[in-house]
Write a protein that holds these residues in place. Structure first.
Motif, PDB file in Angstrom:
ATOM      1  N   LYS A  96      12.966  -5.059 -21.345  1.00 27.74           N
ATOM      2  CA  LYS A  96      12.254  -4.554 -20.173  1.00 27.74           C
ATOM      3  C   LYS A  96      10.941  -5.318 -19.942  1.00 27.74           C
ATOM      4  CE  LYS A  96      11.490  -0.370 -17.724  1.00 27.74           C
ATOM      5  NZ  LYS A  96      12.540   0.166 -16.954  1.00 27.74           N
ATOM      6  N   ARG A  98       8.297  -8.212 -18.978  1.00 23.77           N
ATOM      7  CA  ARG A  98       8.259  -9.016 -17.752  1.00 23.77           C
ATOM      8  C   ARG A  98       8.954 -10.360 -17.900  1.00 23.77           C
ATOM      9  NH1 ARG A  98       3.082  -8.494 -14.197  1.00 23.77           N
ATOM     10  NH2 ARG A  98       3.415 -10.735 -14.187  1.00 23.77           N
ATOM     11  N   ALA A 101      12.580 -10.100 -16.897  1.00 19.02           N
ATOM     12  CA  ALA A 101      12.801  -9.283 -15.696  1.00 19.02           C
ATOM     13  C   ALA A 101      14.160  -9.562 -15.043  1.00 19.02           C
ATOM     14  CB  ALA A 101      11.673  -9.500 -14.693  1.00 19.02           C
ATOM     15  N   ASP A 102      14.514 -10.823 -14.879  1.00 20.98           N
ATOM     16  CA  ASP A 102      15.801 -11.163 -14.248  1.00 20.98           C
ATOM     17  C   ASP A 102      16.975 -10.735 -15.125  1.00 20.98           C
ATOM     18  OD1 ASP A 102      14.558 -12.246 -12.045  1.00 20.98           O
ATOM     19  OD2 ASP A 102      14.631 -14.311 -12.800  1.00 20.98           O
ATOM     20  N   PHE A 104      17.020  -8.350 -17.295  1.00 20.49           N
ATOM     21  CA  PHE A 104      17.103  -6.892 -17.281  1.00 20.49           C
ATOM     22  C   PHE A 104      17.767  -6.396 -15.997  1.00 20.49           C
ATOM     23  CE2 PHE A 104      15.680  -2.518 -16.882  1.00 20.49           C
ATOM     24  CZ  PHE A 104      15.869  -2.054 -18.178  1.00 20.49           C
ATOM     25  N   LYS A 105      17.321  -6.907 -14.869  1.00 16.38           N
ATOM     26  CA  LYS A 105      17.857  -6.447 -13.580  1.00 16.38           C
ATOM     27  C   LYS A 105      19.337  -6.806 -13.423  1.00 16.38           C
ATOM     28  CE  LYS A 105      16.956  -6.697  -8.604  1.00 16.38           C
ATOM     29  NZ  LYS A 105      17.750  -5.557  -8.338  1.00 16.38           N
ATOM     30  N   ASN A 106      19.701  -8.026 -13.769  1.00 14.79           N
ATOM     31  CA  ASN A 106      21.064  -8.504 -13.514  1.00 14.79           C
ATOM     32  C   ASN A 106      22.079  -8.113 -14.588  1.00 14.79           C
ATOM     33  OD1 ASN A 106      20.115  -9.774 -11.181  1.00 14.79           O
ATOM     34  ND2 ASN A 106      19.655 -11.661 -12.294  1.00 14.79           N
ATOM     35  N   GLU A 109      20.655  -3.582 -16.670  1.00 13.34           N
ATOM     36  CA  GLU A 109      20.788  -2.358 -15.864  1.00 13.34           C
ATOM     37  C   GLU A 109      22.249  -1.917 -15.691  1.00 13.34           C
ATOM     38  OE1 GLU A 109      18.472  -2.751 -12.281  1.00 13.34           O
ATOM     39  OE2 GLU A 109      16.606  -2.310 -13.340  1.00 13.34           O
TER      40      GLU A 109
END
Length: 167
Positions: A96, A98, A101-102, A104-106, A109
């Motif tokens: 999580k 920074r 970030a990519d 985690f999001k892609n 999640e």
């Protein structure tokens, strides 16, 4: 059993000459299949784009191993993920940050959503398939063995009140 070689050989020959029927049944659970695919995608992503981040590589490997082991468990999915909660949360907390970030999001999640769904399941497709097979085929527990891909933690599994030997 030194000195009893003939007796052992005779027993082995008798064992292997008796009629044996082997059946392979594929156990399928849609959410587990999606989780395994998401884990493969995560592994590829981490190895491709974070190849020099040793901490992430090690933590990802441990996380994937823990999640993949759900395939062979005979516990309910909710119980399995509750038992492995600490390792899973630790990985989610790490990713999580920074700098990830990519990732985690892609990748993370979707895995979180799948695990949330599986945590709510009070069943196990492996055990349900065994129960169905035992009921349909009227398999006795005396001469039936359940072969597993991984070494089982117990030597027996209870299905419909009967204990079957695991190998």
């Amino acid at each position: 059993m030194l000195g009893h070689r003939r007796a052992d050989l005779g027993l082995a020959n008798k064992f292997y000459s008796s009629p044996v029927k082997v059946e392979f049944i594929q156990v399928e659970e849609d959410q587990i299949g999606k989780l395994i695919q998401a884990l493969k995608d995560l592994k590829y992503e981490v190895k491709t784009y974070y190849e020099h981040d040793q901490l992430l590589l090690e933590e990802t490997e441990a996380f994937i191993q823990a999640c993949r082991s759900v395939v062979g468990t005979i516990n309910k999915y909710s119980t399995y993920f509750r038992e492995n909660n600490e390792l899973i949360v630790k990985y989610f907390t790490l990713t999580k940050r920074r700098i990830y970030a990519d990732l985690f999001k892609n990748n993370i999640e979707p895995i979180i959503d799948l695990i949330k769904t599986l945590r709510k399941k009070q069943n196990n497709s492996y055990v349900e398939t065994l129960l169905k097979l035992v009921t349909e085929k009227h398999l006795s527990s005396e001469n039936t063995y359940i072969l597993t891909k991984k070494k089982p933690s117990d030597e027996l599994i209870e299905v419909n009140g009967l204990k079957y030997k695991l190998m």
